[in-house]
Design a protein around this motif. Structure first.
Motif, PDB file in Angstrom:
ATOM      1  N   VAL A  71      35.581  75.531  77.516  1.00  0.00           N
ATOM      2  CA  VAL A  71      34.612  75.638  76.417  1.00  0.00           C
ATOM      3  C   VAL A  71      33.724  76.841  76.685  1.00  0.00           C
ATOM      4  O   VAL A  71      33.278  77.049  77.803  1.00  0.00           O
ATOM      5  CB  VAL A  71      33.730  74.369  76.306  1.00  0.00           C
ATOM      6  N   LYS A  72      33.469  77.621  75.628  1.00  0.00           N
ATOM      7  CA  LYS A  72      32.577  78.771  75.739  1.00  0.00           C
ATOM      8  C   LYS A  72      31.393  78.566  74.803  1.00  0.00           C
ATOM      9  O   LYS A  72      31.550  78.135  73.668  1.00  0.00           O
ATOM     10  CB  LYS A  72      33.311  80.054  75.372  1.00  0.00           C
ATOM     11  N   GLY A  73      30.218  78.883  75.315  1.00  0.00           N
ATOM     12  CA  GLY A  73      29.001  78.779  74.526  1.00  0.00           C
ATOM     13  C   GLY A  73      28.036  79.871  74.933  1.00  0.00           C
ATOM     14  O   GLY A  73      28.403  80.836  75.607  1.00  0.00           O
ATOM     15  N   ALA A  74      26.796  79.705  74.527  1.00  0.00           N
ATOM     16  CA  ALA A  74      25.767  80.682  74.874  1.00  0.00           C
ATOM     17  C   ALA A  74      25.376  80.516  76.339  1.00  0.00           C
ATOM     18  O   ALA A  74      25.262  79.395  76.827  1.00  0.00           O
ATOM     19  CB  ALA A  74      24.555  80.494  73.974  1.00  0.00           C
ATOM     20  N   PRO A  75      25.175  81.626  77.055  1.00  0.00           N
ATOM     21  CA  PRO A  75      24.758  81.536  78.460  1.00  0.00           C
ATOM     22  C   PRO A  75      23.436  80.781  78.597  1.00  0.00           C
ATOM     23  O   PRO A  75      22.527  80.939  77.784  1.00  0.00           O
ATOM     24  CB  PRO A  75      24.594  83.000  78.888  1.00  0.00           C
ATOM     25  N   GLY A  76      23.376  79.918  79.611  1.00  0.00           N
ATOM     26  CA  GLY A  76      22.140  79.200  79.899  1.00  0.00           C
ATOM     27  C   GLY A  76      21.949  77.896  79.160  1.00  0.00           C
ATOM     28  O   GLY A  76      21.044  77.139  79.483  1.00  0.00           O
ATOM     29  N   GLU A  77      22.780  77.571  78.186  1.00  0.00           N
ATOM     30  CA  GLU A  77      22.607  76.293  77.487  1.00  0.00           C
ATOM     31  C   GLU A  77      23.719  75.320  77.840  1.00  0.00           C
ATOM     32  O   GLU A  77      24.851  75.716  78.113  1.00  0.00           O
ATOM     33  CB  GLU A  77      22.518  76.491  75.968  1.00  0.00           C
ATOM     34  N   THR A  78      23.368  74.043  77.854  1.00  0.00           N
ATOM     35  CA  THR A  78      24.334  72.993  78.176  1.00  0.00           C
ATOM     36  C   THR A  78      25.346  72.870  77.037  1.00  0.00           C
ATOM     37  O   THR A  78      24.988  72.955  75.870  1.00  0.00           O
ATOM     38  CB  THR A  78      23.598  71.652  78.380  1.00  0.00           C
ATOM     39  N   LEU A  79      26.609  72.688  77.383  1.00  0.00           N
ATOM     40  CA  LEU A  79      27.676  72.564  76.394  1.00  0.00           C
ATOM     41  C   LEU A  79      28.028  71.101  76.184  1.00  0.00           C
ATOM     42  O   LEU A  79      28.150  70.342  77.141  1.00  0.00           O
ATOM     43  CB  LEU A  79      28.916  73.320  76.858  1.00  0.00           C
ATOM     44  N   ARG A  80      28.223  70.717  74.939  1.00  0.00           N
ATOM     45  CA  ARG A  80      28.629  69.353  74.617  1.00  0.00           C
ATOM     46  C   ARG A  80      30.128  69.334  74.330  1.00  0.00           C
ATOM     47  O   ARG A  80      30.643  70.180  73.608  1.00  0.00           O
ATOM     48  CB  ARG A  80      27.853  68.840  73.407  1.00  0.00           C
ATOM     49  N   LEU A  81      30.794  68.349  74.893  1.00  0.00           N
ATOM     50  CA  LEU A  81      32.227  68.171  74.700  1.00  0.00           C
ATOM     51  C   LEU A  81      32.468  66.725  74.285  1.00  0.00           C
ATOM     52  O   LEU A  81      32.044  65.804  74.972  1.00  0.00           O
ATOM     53  CB  LEU A  81      32.978  68.474  76.003  1.00  0.00           C
ATOM     54  N   ASP A  82      33.118  66.531  73.134  1.00  0.00           N
ATOM     55  CA  ASP A  82      33.417  65.190  72.640  1.00  0.00           C
ATOM     56  C   ASP A  82      34.922  64.990  72.582  1.00  0.00           C
ATOM     57  O   ASP A  82      35.646  65.842  72.075  1.00  0.00           O
ATOM     58  CB  ASP A  82      32.839  64.982  71.232  1.00  0.00           C
ATOM     59  N   LEU A  83      35.396  63.865  73.112  1.00  0.00           N
ATOM     60  CA  LEU A  83      36.796  63.470  73.023  1.00  0.00           C
ATOM     61  C   LEU A  83      36.837  62.182  72.221  1.00  0.00           C
ATOM     62  O   LEU A  83      36.141  61.218  72.553  1.00  0.00           O
ATOM     63  CB  LEU A  83      37.395  63.224  74.404  1.00  0.00           C
ATOM     64  N   GLU A  84      37.646  62.161  71.180  1.00  0.00           N
ATOM     65  CA  GLU A  84      37.756  60.951  70.361  1.00  0.00           C
ATOM     66  C   GLU A  84      39.203  60.723  69.963  1.00  0.00           C
ATOM     67  O   GLU A  84      40.024  61.619  70.051  1.00  0.00           O
ATOM     68  CB  GLU A  84      36.877  61.060  69.112  1.00  0.00           C
ATOM     69  N   GLY A  85      39.488  59.526  69.549  1.00  0.00           N
ATOM     70  CA  GLY A  85      40.842  59.184  69.133  1.00  0.00           C
ATOM     71  C   GLY A  85      41.503  58.234  70.105  1.00  0.00           C
ATOM     72  O   GLY A  85      40.855  57.506  70.851  1.00  0.00           O
ATOM     73  N   GLU A  86      42.815  58.283  70.124  1.00  0.00           N
ATOM     74  CA  GLU A  86      43.615  57.302  70.846  1.00  0.00           C
ATOM     75  C   GLU A  86      43.942  57.696  72.285  1.00  0.00           C
ATOM     76  O   GLU A  86      44.540  56.902  73.009  1.00  0.00           O
ATOM     77  CB  GLU A  86      44.931  57.088  70.095  1.00  0.00           C
TER      78      GLU A  86
END
Length: 156
Positions: A71-86
């Motif tokens: 996952v890539k985001g803005a430097p210095g901020e926490t990244l959110r990752l969601d996994l959903e489904g089966e």
């Protein structure tokens, strides 16, 4: 004793067809139709390339596989990752490396993780999973403002 050449020719054709089918099954097995290999390994990315997922499309019940998410985001901020489904219904999550900053359930059957990125805003997480189910399992990964759909088939 009388031999029927017509029956013998049919048996020869049947033997040849069986040999070709057996060769096809062996070739597909070597390519990864039933486990790891070219046909099974999948690299899926979001539209802008901020979310990248490596996983196995075909698994065997009881076998362990690895799911790698970048996952890539803005430097210095926490990244959110969601996994959903089966995905979590068809398997057991054995380990997560590196450990996320926080984790919680997401929509009943999924999970939501907060990841610590590096100085460039990039985070990579490895999930070790053991397949417990049988059949087709569809899942979705959200991260970096993008979505990637996963589809896995677990053989008995």
């Amino acid at each position: 004793m009388h031999e029927s050449m017509r029956v013998q020719r049919r048996l020869w054709v049947l033997e040849r067809v069986g040999s070709w089918l057996l060769l096809l099954v062996v070739l597909l097995t070597l390519l990864g139709l039933f486990s790891k290999g070219l046909l099974s390994s999948v690299e899926a990315s979001g539209a802008q390339g901020r979310l990248h997922v490596d996983y196995e499309r075909f698994l065997r019940n009881g076998a362990t596989s690895t799911l790698v998410i970048d996952v890539k985001g803005a430097p210095g901020e926490t990244l959110r990752l969601d996994l959903e489904g089966e995905m979590l219904e068809g398997g057991t999550l054995e380990s997560i490396h590196p450990q996320p900053a926080t984790g919680a359930t997401h929509r009943g059957t999924g999970m939501s993780l907060q990841l610590r990125p590096d100085a460039q805003g990039h985070a990579r997480i490895h999930f070790s999973m053991r397949a417990d189910g049988v059949g087709l399992y569809r899942s979705r990964v959200h991260g970096g403002g993008e979505v990637v759909d996963l589809s896995q088939f677990i053989y008995p």
